[in-house]
Scaffold this active site. Sequence first.
Site, short mmCIF file in Angstrom:
data_model
loop_
_atom_site.label_atom_id
_atom_site.label_comp_id
_atom_site.label_asym_id
_atom_site.label_seq_id
_atom_site.Cartn_x
_atom_site.Cartn_y
_atom_site.Cartn_z
N LYS A 32 54.71 82.32 62.22
CA LYS A 32 56.28 82.44 62.00
C LYS A 32 56.93 83.22 63.04
O LYS A 32 57.95 82.55 63.75
CB LYS A 32 56.77 83.05 60.65
CG LYS A 32 57.45 81.93 59.62
CD LYS A 32 57.66 82.60 58.39
CE LYS A 32 56.63 81.81 57.44
NZ LYS A 32 56.76 82.24 55.98
N LYS A 50 59.06 80.49 65.52
CA LYS A 50 60.54 80.93 65.50
C LYS A 50 61.15 81.45 66.48
O LYS A 50 62.30 81.87 66.68
CB LYS A 50 60.94 81.38 64.13
CG LYS A 50 60.83 80.42 62.83
CD LYS A 50 61.70 80.79 61.75
CE LYS A 50 61.02 80.20 60.51
NZ LYS A 50 62.19 80.53 59.15
N ASP A 76 67.19 75.65 59.58
CA ASP A 76 66.50 76.91 59.73
C ASP A 76 67.49 77.90 60.41
O ASP A 76 67.75 77.70 61.65
CB ASP A 76 65.21 77.10 60.25
CG ASP A 76 64.46 78.12 60.08
OD1 ASP A 76 65.07 79.18 60.17
OD2 ASP A 76 63.34 78.33 59.64
N ILE A 77 68.20 78.47 59.78
CA ILE A 77 69.34 79.45 60.59
C ILE A 77 68.67 80.33 61.34
O ILE A 77 69.09 80.35 62.49
CB ILE A 77 70.10 80.07 59.22
CG1 ILE A 77 70.65 79.35 58.11
CG2 ILE A 77 71.16 81.20 60.02
CD1 ILE A 77 71.17 79.92 57.17
N ASP A 102 64.99 76.05 51.33
CA ASP A 102 64.54 75.24 52.39
C ASP A 102 65.25 73.87 52.22
O ASP A 102 65.06 73.21 53.19
CB ASP A 102 62.96 75.35 52.48
CG ASP A 102 62.16 76.69 52.90
OD1 ASP A 102 62.96 77.23 53.87
OD2 ASP A 102 61.46 76.97 52.57
N ASN A 117 66.96 80.79 43.87
CA ASN A 117 65.71 81.62 43.87
C ASN A 117 65.99 83.02 43.16
O ASN A 117 67.03 83.42 43.11
CB ASN A 117 64.82 81.57 45.13
CG ASN A 117 65.79 82.04 46.35
OD1 ASN A 117 66.20 83.52 45.98
ND2 ASN A 117 66.18 81.50 47.07
N LYS A 139 79.51 66.46 36.38
CA LYS A 139 78.33 66.85 35.72
C LYS A 139 77.39 65.75 35.37
O LYS A 139 77.81 64.60 34.91
CB LYS A 139 78.97 67.61 34.41
CG LYS A 139 78.06 68.34 33.90
CD LYS A 139 78.61 69.22 32.69
CE LYS A 139 77.36 69.55 31.82
NZ LYS A 139 77.75 69.76 30.20
N PHE A 168 62.08 87.51 58.24
CA PHE A 168 61.49 88.19 57.04
C PHE A 168 60.29 86.87 56.65
O PHE A 168 60.73 85.75 56.58
CB PHE A 168 62.37 88.32 55.90
CG PHE A 168 62.86 89.84 55.93
CD1 PHE A 168 62.12 90.72 54.95
CD2 PHE A 168 63.59 90.38 56.54
CE1 PHE A 168 62.50 92.06 55.03
CE2 PHE A 168 64.04 91.62 56.91
CZ PHE A 168 63.54 92.58 56.10
N1 CTP Z 1 65.37 81.52 57.12
C1 CTP Z 1 66.45 80.95 57.50
N2 CTP Z 1 66.89 79.75 57.55
C2 CTP Z 1 66.31 78.96 56.53
C3 CTP Z 1 65.02 79.30 55.78
C4 CTP Z 1 64.52 80.52 56.50
O1 CTP Z 1 66.99 81.65 58.33
N3 CTP Z 1 66.79 77.53 56.24
C5 CTP Z 1 65.00 82.68 57.25
C6 CTP Z 1 64.63 83.52 56.29
O2 CTP Z 1 65.76 84.32 56.27
C7 CTP Z 1 63.50 84.50 56.83
C8 CTP Z 1 62.78 83.71 57.47
O3 CTP Z 1 63.55 82.63 57.97
O4 CTP Z 1 63.84 85.37 57.93
C9 CTP Z 1 61.80 82.97 56.36
O5 CTP Z 1 61.29 82.00 56.83
P1 CTP Z 1 60.45 81.01 55.55
O6 CTP Z 1 61.34 80.20 54.66
O7 CTP Z 1 59.63 82.00 54.80
O8 CTP Z 1 59.55 80.25 56.43
P2 CTP Z 1 59.29 79.06 56.65
O9 CTP Z 1 59.20 78.68 57.93
O10 CTP Z 1 60.18 78.31 55.90
O11 CTP Z 1 57.88 78.69 56.16
P3 CTP Z 1 57.22 78.47 54.57
O12 CTP Z 1 58.40 78.30 53.77
O13 CTP Z 1 56.15 77.66 54.72
O14 CTP Z 1 56.70 80.15 54.31
#
Ligand code: CTP
Length: 400
Positions: free
Chosen positions: A336, A340, A305-306, A278, A209, A288, A322
Amino acid sequence: MKLENRKILLGITGGIAAYKSAELVRQLQKSGAEVRVVMTQSAQEFVQPLTYQALSGHPVYTDIFDGEVDSAMDHIELARWCDLMVVAPASADFLAKLNAGYADNLLLTLCLANKHPLAVAPAMNQQMYANAATRENITRLKSRAVLVWGPAHGEQACGDIGPGRMLEAQQIAHRVERLFEPGKLDGLSLLLTAGPTREAIDPVRYISNHSSGKMGYALADAAIAAGADVTLVSGPVALDSPPGLELVRVESAEEMYQAVMPRAPKADLFIACAAVSDYRVEQSQPHKIKKSSESITLTLTPNQDILAAVSALENRPFCVGFAAETQDLENNARAKLERKKLDLIAANQVGDVSGGFNADQNQLEVFWSDGQQSLSMASKADIAIQLIDLIASRYTDARS
Ligand code: CTP
């Protein structure tokens, strides 16, 4: 008196702003500091040393071989004497020589011999400031932990308008005071993720990204300045490592997870600023993928999700997440926060406004269970300082 018993060595280099430092001496003294002044040869073309001698109440140091001015203070002694060196104004020539390690005048020699913090307040014509050589010198000085204060943007002595004006004396004096304030995160350890992750498709391709890592790196800088012991787990970014922290470089979300989880229980605070992918490719290919006329399908499987995993730990740190939202910012961010089980979430509106991914500026809406605060559009460095301040006070409240 915020600077009581503080000893400040003020270096003045050649520039029209040299007269402004008279006010700086006064401001620093008003806050209780003892100030001694060193002037370069060209600074003396703009202001007489006598002015600074009268203001500071001490001899002004101008020459490396001038033992008669103050025989008790040779250049090494002077460097040892101070708690902080401030060079204001700092000319382009001085910054170049400082970067190169020159010691051909008293001020540069003192900078090399000094083991205390060194701050510089650049002042020069806007074109000289924009010059690639000056920018490189400043970047390298910052990477060596030299504090660079300013310059301000505005009308210049030469009639140009742009960045290059020295900060006002009061602004410099405030920064000096802040430097001596006890850090809001003194003695605390902070674990921070930043940047994007890369999910391999094959050995040469990946899904990622636009995250630049700038916000996370600015937070690391601000947390170090606030006294925290910082570990930064960073995805691939084009940024230099901030000095004074442990940097763990990772590529994929899985690597980030593996780097974070063993460190999280030992941290007091965890800030998840990384834009973690995600999903990952279920079966990345060892070789390749060759072109063919057939369509191909990539199956994506969710990453862990860390942030949620850290927040679920029994011995969890204070957790900050964030959220980047395109609509219904508050509801989505609060959802969120709850899902979380976070202590605080910093949300920014993405899609239709400047700021956020890859920008140098940002604005944030910060939410916690029973409160919220807006941090209005500012440089990521300024936003980071404000957010670290807010996190520190929420942390203190939560623990008291
Ligand atoms: N984050 C994380 N590990 C992941 C995905 C997200 O630690 N695998 C953390 C990001 O660093 C950030 C927050 O979670 O602090 C953002 O989550 P986000 O990806 O926006 O939320 P989701 O729960 O995935 O919701 P959505 O994608 O529907 O917005």
